[in-house]
Design a protein around this motif. Structure first.
Motif, PDB file in Angstrom:
ATOM      1  N   PHE A 134      -8.505 -11.807 -11.375  1.00 14.73           N
ATOM      2  CA  PHE A 134      -8.354 -13.068 -11.949  1.00 14.73           C
ATOM      3  C   PHE A 134      -7.935 -12.630 -13.496  1.00 14.73           C
ATOM      4  O   PHE A 134      -7.959 -13.600 -14.387  1.00 14.73           O
ATOM      5  CB  PHE A 134      -9.585 -13.913 -11.852  1.00 14.73           C
ATOM      6  N   SER A 135      -8.052 -11.395 -14.259  1.00 14.17           N
ATOM      7  CA  SER A 135      -7.639 -11.104 -15.504  1.00 14.17           C
ATOM      8  C   SER A 135      -6.142 -10.962 -15.554  1.00 14.17           C
ATOM      9  O   SER A 135      -5.653 -10.291 -16.539  1.00 14.17           O
ATOM     10  CB  SER A 135      -8.389  -9.885 -15.953  1.00 14.17           C
ATOM     11  N   GLY A 136      -5.635 -10.917 -14.468  1.00  9.85           N
ATOM     12  CA  GLY A 136      -3.993 -10.501 -14.361  1.00  9.85           C
ATOM     13  C   GLY A 136      -3.652 -10.797 -12.947  1.00  9.85           C
ATOM     14  O   GLY A 136      -4.552 -11.073 -11.890  1.00  9.85           O
ATOM     15  N   ASP A 137      -2.141 -10.487 -12.585  1.00  8.62           N
ATOM     16  CA  ASP A 137      -1.913 -10.555 -11.194  1.00  8.62           C
ATOM     17  C   ASP A 137      -2.383  -9.324 -10.785  1.00  8.62           C
ATOM     18  O   ASP A 137      -2.223  -9.229  -9.592  1.00  8.62           O
ATOM     19  CB  ASP A 137      -0.456 -10.745 -11.562  1.00  8.62           C
ATOM     20  N   GLY A 138      -2.317  -8.048 -11.426  1.00  5.11           N
ATOM     21  CA  GLY A 138      -2.813  -6.701 -11.159  1.00  5.11           C
ATOM     22  C   GLY A 138      -3.173  -6.776  -9.514  1.00  5.11           C
ATOM     23  O   GLY A 138      -2.176  -6.034  -8.610  1.00  5.11           O
ATOM     24  N   TYR A 139      -4.393  -6.809  -9.340  1.00  7.61           N
ATOM     25  CA  TYR A 139      -4.817  -6.787  -7.901  1.00  7.61           C
ATOM     26  C   TYR A 139      -4.872  -7.869  -7.292  1.00  7.61           C
ATOM     27  O   TYR A 139      -5.704  -8.026  -5.928  1.00  7.61           O
ATOM     28  CB  TYR A 139      -6.295  -5.783  -7.805  1.00  7.61           C
ATOM     29  N   SER A 140      -4.391  -9.073  -7.545  1.00  4.50           N
ATOM     30  CA  SER A 140      -4.554 -10.247  -6.875  1.00  4.50           C
ATOM     31  C   SER A 140      -3.813 -10.144  -5.391  1.00  4.50           C
ATOM     32  O   SER A 140      -2.818  -9.579  -5.359  1.00  4.50           O
ATOM     33  CB  SER A 140      -3.725 -11.495  -7.732  1.00  4.50           C
ATOM     34  N   ALA A 141      -4.606 -10.480  -4.640  1.00  4.58           N
ATOM     35  CA  ALA A 141      -4.270 -10.402  -3.006  1.00  4.58           C
ATOM     36  C   ALA A 141      -3.966  -8.903  -2.733  1.00  4.58           C
ATOM     37  O   ALA A 141      -3.170  -8.518  -1.995  1.00  4.58           O
ATOM     38  CB  ALA A 141      -3.235 -11.279  -2.785  1.00  4.58           C
ATOM     39  N   GLY A 142      -4.701  -7.979  -3.565  1.00  4.15           N
ATOM     40  CA  GLY A 142      -4.356  -6.623  -3.425  1.00  4.15           C
ATOM     41  C   GLY A 142      -5.543  -5.740  -3.502  1.00  4.15           C
ATOM     42  O   GLY A 142      -5.282  -4.520  -3.599  1.00  4.15           O
ATOM     43  N   TYR A 143      -6.724  -6.184  -3.550  1.00  5.70           N
ATOM     44  CA  TYR A 143      -7.786  -5.485  -3.573  1.00  5.70           C
ATOM     45  C   TYR A 143      -7.935  -4.673  -2.335  1.00  5.70           C
ATOM     46  O   TYR A 143      -8.685  -3.731  -2.452  1.00  5.70           O
ATOM     47  CB  TYR A 143      -9.158  -6.317  -4.115  1.00  5.70           C
ATOM     48  N   TYR A 144      -7.494  -5.081  -1.244  1.00  4.92           N
ATOM     49  CA  TYR A 144      -7.329  -4.188  -0.381  1.00  4.92           C
ATOM     50  C   TYR A 144      -6.674  -2.711  -0.136  1.00  4.92           C
ATOM     51  O   TYR A 144      -6.866  -1.942   0.436  1.00  4.92           O
ATOM     52  CB  TYR A 144      -6.684  -5.074   1.077  1.00  4.92           C
ATOM     53  N   SER A 145      -6.033  -2.789  -1.470  1.00  3.83           N
ATOM     54  CA  SER A 145      -5.271  -1.458  -1.712  1.00  3.83           C
ATOM     55  C   SER A 145      -6.090  -0.199  -1.569  1.00  3.83           C
ATOM     56  O   SER A 145      -5.739   0.596  -1.015  1.00  3.83           O
ATOM     57  CB  SER A 145      -4.745  -1.456  -2.784  1.00  3.83           C
ATOM     58  N   TYR A 146      -7.429  -0.406  -2.111  1.00  4.10           N
ATOM     59  CA  TYR A 146      -8.283   0.828  -2.070  1.00  4.10           C
ATOM     60  C   TYR A 146      -8.629   1.478  -0.599  1.00  4.10           C
ATOM     61  O   TYR A 146      -8.526   2.489  -0.318  1.00  4.10           O
ATOM     62  CB  TYR A 146      -9.769   0.645  -2.791  1.00  4.10           C
ATOM     63  N   LEU A 147      -8.787   0.415   0.301  1.00  4.35           N
ATOM     64  CA  LEU A 147      -8.979   0.798   1.727  1.00  4.35           C
ATOM     65  C   LEU A 147      -7.701   1.238   2.343  1.00  4.35           C
ATOM     66  O   LEU A 147      -7.722   2.235   2.952  1.00  4.35           O
ATOM     67  CB  LEU A 147      -9.353  -0.558   2.513  1.00  4.35           C
ATOM     68  N   TRP A 148      -6.560   0.732   2.062  1.00  4.06           N
ATOM     69  CA  TRP A 148      -5.406   1.158   2.450  1.00  4.06           C
ATOM     70  C   TRP A 148      -4.986   2.381   1.910  1.00  4.06           C
ATOM     71  O   TRP A 148      -4.513   3.404   2.764  1.00  4.06           O
ATOM     72  CB  TRP A 148      -4.090   0.121   1.857  1.00  4.06           C
ATOM     73  N   SER A 149      -5.301   2.746   0.608  1.00  2.44           N
ATOM     74  CA  SER A 149      -4.971   4.098   0.020  1.00  2.44           C
ATOM     75  C   SER A 149      -5.862   5.199   0.793  1.00  2.44           C
ATOM     76  O   SER A 149      -5.554   6.393   0.753  1.00  2.44           O
ATOM     77  CB  SER A 149      -4.955   4.207  -1.420  1.00  2.44           C
ATOM     78  N   ASP A 150      -7.145   4.586   1.000  1.00  2.00           N
ATOM     79  CA  ASP A 150      -8.135   5.496   1.535  1.00  2.00           C
ATOM     80  C   ASP A 150      -7.852   6.205   2.960  1.00  2.00           C
ATOM     81  O   ASP A 150      -8.240   7.330   3.409  1.00  2.00           O
ATOM     82  CB  ASP A 150      -9.473   4.913   1.260  1.00  2.00           C
ATOM     83  N   THR A 151      -6.877   5.141   3.802  1.00  3.13           N
ATOM     84  CA  THR A 151      -6.662   5.632   5.071  1.00  3.13           C
ATOM     85  C   THR A 151      -5.399   6.791   4.733  1.00  3.13           C
ATOM     86  O   THR A 151      -5.539   7.762   5.553  1.00  3.13           O
ATOM     87  CB  THR A 151      -5.804   4.472   5.663  1.00  3.13           C
TER      88      THR A 151
END
Length: 708
Positions: free
Chosen positions: A624-641
């Motif tokens: 919420f401080s920008g669009d950055g990780y909005s609907a994208g915080y899952y990215s850490y798990l996707w990347s960790d796969t």
């Protein structure tokens, strides 16, 4: 330069001229709009930055950028890659440089004076980029190049750059009607203001602290007590002890304090940031942001904000991201139940007479760790000196990528805590690495990497400038800074982003280094965490701060044996945030009460009551401080796969994590590639196949699904 600044300058210069006959009136240039000068292709002039100059610098840079766009659209020749796409790559350089200063001040040196500038300029910057993204004449030229028959003659990297420009313009509304474009622009401007307010509220709450009484200090490890005293001294509270309301200060206290009432007091202050009512409450802001995001998504032709955000990510759809999260969620909370039972057994054995609560979790998790693995992380901390670990990061990157680091003097920095290193490979200059390790008022919490300048060779050979920023508590002069194992992992993680940038080998800046899909960018950084625990790093750089002796082999074995311990907690607190983020952005056009939504959705997920989200919604700056990780915080798990699968490639190689052949493939296929190649193809080239989830589940100690 803007007229207002010129008049002020002219008045001063005129006064000087009256005292010195013959002195000509001259406009003093704004230092932030000047080309970076000095060694290494120029460096930021941090020593010349004044908050009062930001507005005029940004306005001048935006005006120059628009003039560059006008020059492209005014071209009489038919659109080509060179006169349109390459010209766009070369446009906006002054603005990029000015924004480097601007965003560094916003993250590292924020003051009430600077925040007033942010409130005015963030919406203007948003409107500026909308003006470019919705420029019909410019898009017509981009589209003409994209649809041209001779596109196939471009190099693969040029085709990738062209695809990115075309796709991003379409996704920004280039094909909309004038009315729809205007509304999207208005939404973006309003969102920019809301993001700024959210960030400032979060920073204000993180700049608060919890004062500890003598009773609160009982049994607190001496290192934490000293840190609390240092926190107080920094805030001009001599003789006091305070816990600053940031993760780097709170988590160690919750882990180390045996005083339950003090833990609860500190925990409640931390988890309620942005959720206390009053001027810094973020709930109403979040509700507005969510409504505006879904309206924008629908104008752009998407069902939800989540569908818009994930279209050009690796996951492609929210459904794919949710499937991965749900596959990991159930085994994660099952493991939490096992761990909670172990902790409750200790509480009962000690005659505690209470049920485990979230403010107890870290403290009793350490007791379970010690009971199960005979591992007390307080025994590890004396071996984790910040300076030595930094040397260990340098050494490991040298083994993998041939990097060498040399500390520099005389390079301008934005704070006295910042140090600068030249990075070379085989004697050739590669880039600069800036390190800003310590917490201070006005600096946002957490740890992150920035690229001040990206590598390119489009117009000329240009080397990168990257930075790592942390929030460690600065010790007394001459005292080593000791950090926790988790903080050491984070240190290596963020350095992984830096070496991703330092390894960049692209022609065009827009596809260089870390300019990759959101759910891919964490892959190289998460992979770099693995080198911390290698014997080569620990034996050389995990040295006791008093004796200088390396960490004992038996202690290392205990760390390895306990490697999967805590994965239930870590996975659950993270995934709760990622799932709520996605669910908020899949909810559609409804009025959302963030607190109520969070509470109800977590209940549906059977969220363990002993754990809270890593980032509760009112303080979720990623989203919420920008669009950055909005609907994208899952990215850490996707990347960790991806990370877990890639780590097994090293683990299975003859040379382990220092295997030269695997390291060479990693550099060639991933670390140097940036966004010049589709990330799916990058991973496939490195691994020889597509990613599989089995390695992720093994890494976390969870059951491996059939066929994984």
């Amino acid at each position: 330069m803007q007229r207002r600044t010129f008049l002020a300058t002219a008045a001063v210069t005129g006064a000087m001229a009256a005292l010195q006959p013959g002195l000509a009136l001259a406009e003093t240039p704004n230092p932030m709009t000047q080309k970076w000068a000095g060694r290494f292709g120029g460096v930021p002039a941090f020593d010349k930055v004044k908050v009062a100059d930001f507005k005029s610098a940004l306005e001048a840079a935006m005006a120059k950028n628009l003039a560059e766009i006008d020059a492209i659209t005014a071209g009489k020749a038919a659109p080509t890659f060179e006169n349109t796409i390459a010209a766009l790559e070369d446009a906006g350089r002054m603005l990029n440089d000015v924004q480097t200063y601007y965003y560094i001040w916003g993250s590292n040196m924020s003051t009430p004076e600077f925040q007033k500038v942010e409130e005015e300029m963030d919406p203007k910057l948003s409107a500026h980029y909308d003006k470019i993204n919705q420029n019909a004449a410019l898009f017509a030229r981009i589209e003409a190049v994209y649809n041209a028959p001779d596109k196939a003659k471009l190099t693969p990297e040029q085709q990738r750059v062209l695809w990115i420009y075309y796709t991003n313009f379409v996704r920004s509304g280039a094909k909309l009607s004038p009315e729809a474009k205007a509304r999207v622009g208005a939404i973006n401007t309003e969102l920019a203001g809301l993001y700024t307010k959210f960030s400032q509220n979060q920073l204000a709450d993180e700049n608060t602290w919890i004062e500890l009484s003598e009773a609160d200090l009982a049994g607190l490890p001496e290192g934490l007590k000293a840190a609390a005293a240092s926190n107080a001294a920094t805030r001009k509270l001599p003789g006091k002890h305070v816990i600053v309301n940031t993760r780097s200060s709170v988590d160690p206290f919750l882990t180390g304090s045996p005083v339950r009432a003090a833990r609860e007091k500190v925990w409640r202050a931390f988890v309620n940031r942005g959720d206390n009512g009053g001027a810094t409450d973020n709930n109403a802001i979040i509700s507005k942001i969510l409504k505006l995001r879904v309206e924008r998504a629908k104008l752009l032709g998407y069902k939800t904000h989540a569908h818009w955000r994930l279209e050009n990510a690796m996951a492609k759809t929210p459904e794919n991201a949710m499937a991965l999260m749900e596959a990991v969620w159930k085994p994660a909370i099952a493991q939490v139940a096992i761990d909670v039972a172990d902790m409750q057994a200790i509480i009962d054995k000690e005659g505690g007479g209470f049920k485990l609560e979230p403010w107890d979790y870290r403290f009793y998790a350490e007791k379970v760790r010690k009971a199960k693995y005979d591992l007390d992380m307080n025994e590890v901390k004396p071996y984790l000196q910040l300076d030595k670990l930094r040397e260990g990061m340098f050494w490991a990157s040298g083994q993998l990528y041939g990097f060498e680091f040399k500390k520099l003097e005389g390079i301008p920095v934005f704070h006295e805590d910042v140090t600068v290193y030249e990075v070379t490979r085989g004697g050739k200059h590669v880039g600069l690495w800036y390190f800003d390790p310590y917490a201070r008022p006005g600096k946002r919490s957490g740890a992150w990497m920035n690229a001040y300048r990206t590598q390119e060779r489009f117009k000329r050979e240009t080397t990168t400038i990257v930075s790592n920023n942390s929030n460690f508590i600065k010790g007394k002069p001459g005292e080593p800074v000791l950090i926790s194992w988790d903080d050491a992992v984070t240190l290596f993680h963020e350095f992984g982003h830096a070496i991703h940038g330092l390894n960049a080998n692209a022609t065009y800046p827009s596809v260089s280094g870390t300019a990759v899909a959101r759910d891919y960018v964490e892959f190289p950084s998460q992979l770099n965490e693995h080198w911390l625990s290698t014997p080569q790093v620990l034996n050389q750089f995990a040295l006791h701060y008093q004796t200088g002796k390396p960490i004992p082999a038996e202690l290392v074995k205990k760390i390895e044996a306990a490697g999967k311990f805590g994965q239930g907690f870590g996975t659950t607190e993270y995934l709760a945030s990622a799932l709520i983020d996605m669910k908020l952005h899949l909810a559609g056009d409804v009025d959302i009460d963030p607190d109520k939504f969070e509470r109800e959705e977590l209940a549906k997920l059977n969220m363990p009551k002993e754990i809270v989200m890593r980032h509760r919604t009112p303080q979720f700056g990623h989203v919420f401080s920008g669009d950055g990780y909005s609907a994208g915080y899952y990215s850490y798990l996707w990347s960790d796969t991806l990370t877990a699968d890639a780590a097994e490639a090293f683990a299975d190689a003859p040379g382990g994590f220092y295997d030269k052949a695997v390291a060479k493939r990693l550099y060639e296929d991933i670390m140097s590639a940036g966004n010049t190649i589709d990330p799916v193809e990058q991973f496939r080239a490195f691994r020889g196949r597509d990613v599989k989830i089995g390695a992720l589940m093994r890494k976390r100690g969870f059951p491996v699904p059939p066929g994984a």
